[in-house]
Design a protein around this motif. Structure first.
Motif, short mmCIF file in Angstrom:
data_model
loop_
_atom_site.label_atom_id
_atom_site.label_comp_id
_atom_site.label_asym_id
_atom_site.label_seq_id
_atom_site.Cartn_x
_atom_site.Cartn_y
_atom_site.Cartn_z
N MET A 1 0.84 -1.18 0.00
CA MET A 1 0.00 0.00 0.00
C MET A 1 0.89 1.25 0.00
O MET A 1 1.85 1.34 0.74
N THR A 2 0.56 2.19 -0.82
CA THR A 2 1.32 3.43 -0.95
C THR A 2 1.06 4.34 0.24
O THR A 2 -0.06 4.46 0.71
N GLU A 3 2.11 5.01 0.68
CA GLU A 3 1.99 5.93 1.80
C GLU A 3 1.83 7.36 1.30
O GLU A 3 2.22 7.69 0.19
N TRP A 4 1.29 8.19 2.18
CA TRP A 4 1.18 9.61 1.89
C TRP A 4 2.55 10.25 2.02
O TRP A 4 3.29 9.97 2.96
N ILE A 5 2.88 11.14 1.10
CA ILE A 5 4.17 11.84 1.06
C ILE A 5 3.92 13.33 1.29
O ILE A 5 3.05 13.93 0.65
N ASP A 6 4.71 13.93 2.21
CA ASP A 6 4.60 15.36 2.45
C ASP A 6 5.11 16.13 1.24
O ASP A 6 6.18 15.84 0.70
N VAL A 7 4.34 17.14 0.83
CA VAL A 7 4.72 18.02 -0.28
C VAL A 7 5.23 19.34 0.26
O VAL A 7 6.29 19.83 -0.12
N ALA A 8 4.45 19.95 1.15
CA ALA A 8 4.79 21.25 1.72
C ALA A 8 3.85 21.54 2.87
O ALA A 8 2.79 20.91 3.00
N LEU A 9 4.20 22.52 3.67
CA LEU A 9 3.26 23.03 4.65
C LEU A 9 2.16 23.78 3.89
O LEU A 9 2.45 24.47 2.90
N ALA A 10 0.93 23.64 4.33
CA ALA A 10 -0.18 24.30 3.64
C ALA A 10 0.03 25.80 3.57
O ALA A 10 -0.29 26.43 2.56
N GLU A 11 0.61 26.38 4.60
CA GLU A 11 0.83 27.83 4.61
C GLU A 11 1.89 28.27 3.60
O GLU A 11 1.93 29.42 3.20
N GLU A 12 2.73 27.33 3.16
CA GLU A 12 3.76 27.65 2.16
C GLU A 12 3.28 27.45 0.73
O GLU A 12 3.78 28.07 -0.20
N ASP B 1 8.78 7.31 -5.97
CA ASP B 1 9.26 6.11 -6.66
C ASP B 1 9.50 6.35 -8.14
O ASP B 1 9.08 5.56 -9.00
N GLY B 2 10.15 7.46 -8.47
CA GLY B 2 10.49 7.76 -9.86
C GLY B 2 9.40 8.46 -10.65
O GLY B 2 9.59 8.75 -11.83
N VAL B 3 8.27 8.73 -10.02
CA VAL B 3 7.17 9.46 -10.68
C VAL B 3 7.17 10.88 -10.15
O VAL B 3 7.02 11.10 -8.95
N ARG B 4 7.35 11.84 -11.04
CA ARG B 4 7.35 13.24 -10.62
C ARG B 4 5.90 13.74 -10.62
O ARG B 4 5.20 13.63 -11.63
N VAL C 1 0.40 13.91 -0.74
CA VAL C 1 -0.05 13.26 -1.96
C VAL C 1 0.42 11.81 -1.94
O VAL C 1 1.37 11.46 -1.22
N LYS C 2 -0.26 10.98 -2.70
CA LYS C 2 0.22 9.59 -2.87
C LYS C 2 -0.13 9.09 -4.25
O LYS C 2 -1.08 9.56 -4.89
N ASP C 3 0.68 8.16 -4.71
CA ASP C 3 0.43 7.49 -5.99
C ASP C 3 -0.24 6.17 -5.67
O ASP C 3 0.42 5.21 -5.28
N ASP C 4 -1.55 6.13 -5.81
CA ASP C 4 -2.31 4.94 -5.45
C ASP C 4 -2.67 4.08 -6.65
O ASP C 4 -3.50 3.18 -6.54
N ARG C 5 -2.02 4.31 -7.77
CA ARG C 5 -2.39 3.55 -8.99
C ARG C 5 -2.10 2.07 -8.88
O ARG C 5 -2.71 1.28 -9.59
N TRP C 6 -1.20 1.66 -8.02
CA TRP C 6 -0.81 0.25 -7.95
C TRP C 6 -1.29 -0.42 -6.67
O TRP C 6 -0.92 -1.54 -6.39
N ASP C 7 -2.11 0.27 -5.88
CA ASP C 7 -2.63 -0.32 -4.64
C ASP C 7 -3.65 -1.39 -4.92
O ASP C 7 -4.35 -1.40 -5.87
#
Length: 106
Positions: free
Chosen positions: A1-12, A24-27, A100-106
């Motif tokens: 199962m794919t995990e959530w990845i931090d992108v930025a603080l919402a205020e930023e 995992d190599g997907v931008r 964000v997460k890449d859930d295409r392969w879950d």
């Protein structure tokens, strides 16, 4: 199962801004459009150009290379020369962090 990845603080990640993250190599490009967050694969389906460098108009991103337009909401190709959509990804704000997460392969 794919995990959530931090992108930025919402205020930023303020309206009108974009951040990219690699999963995992997907931008993935995450946009704040008027306070709503949207995540798409950061590659034009026409010629593999990064979309994150393009201009945002409303809820559309314009490819900086040939001007193809894509929906930031659905990933749909909206104008030639692109005809294939780009992938979209689930996004959330948790404890003040945009994730964000890449859930295409879950």
């Amino acid at each position: 199962m794919t995990e959530w990845i931090d992108v930025a603080l919402a205020e930023e990640l303020t309206p009108g801004t974009c951040r990219t993250v690699d999963i995992d190599g997907v931008r993935i490009a995450v946009f704040n459009v008027g306070g709503s967050y949207h995540a798409i694969e950061d590659v034009c389906s026409h010629e593999a150009e990064p979309l994150s460098g393009g201009e945002v108009e409303g809820s559309e991103i314009i490819c900086p290379r040939h001007g193809a337009r894509f929906s930031l909401i659905t990933g749909a190709a909206l104008s030639p020369p692109a005809y294939e959509p780009v992938a979209t990804f689930p996004i959330r704000v948790l404890e003040g962090k945009v994730q964000v997460k890449d859930d295409r392969w879950d």
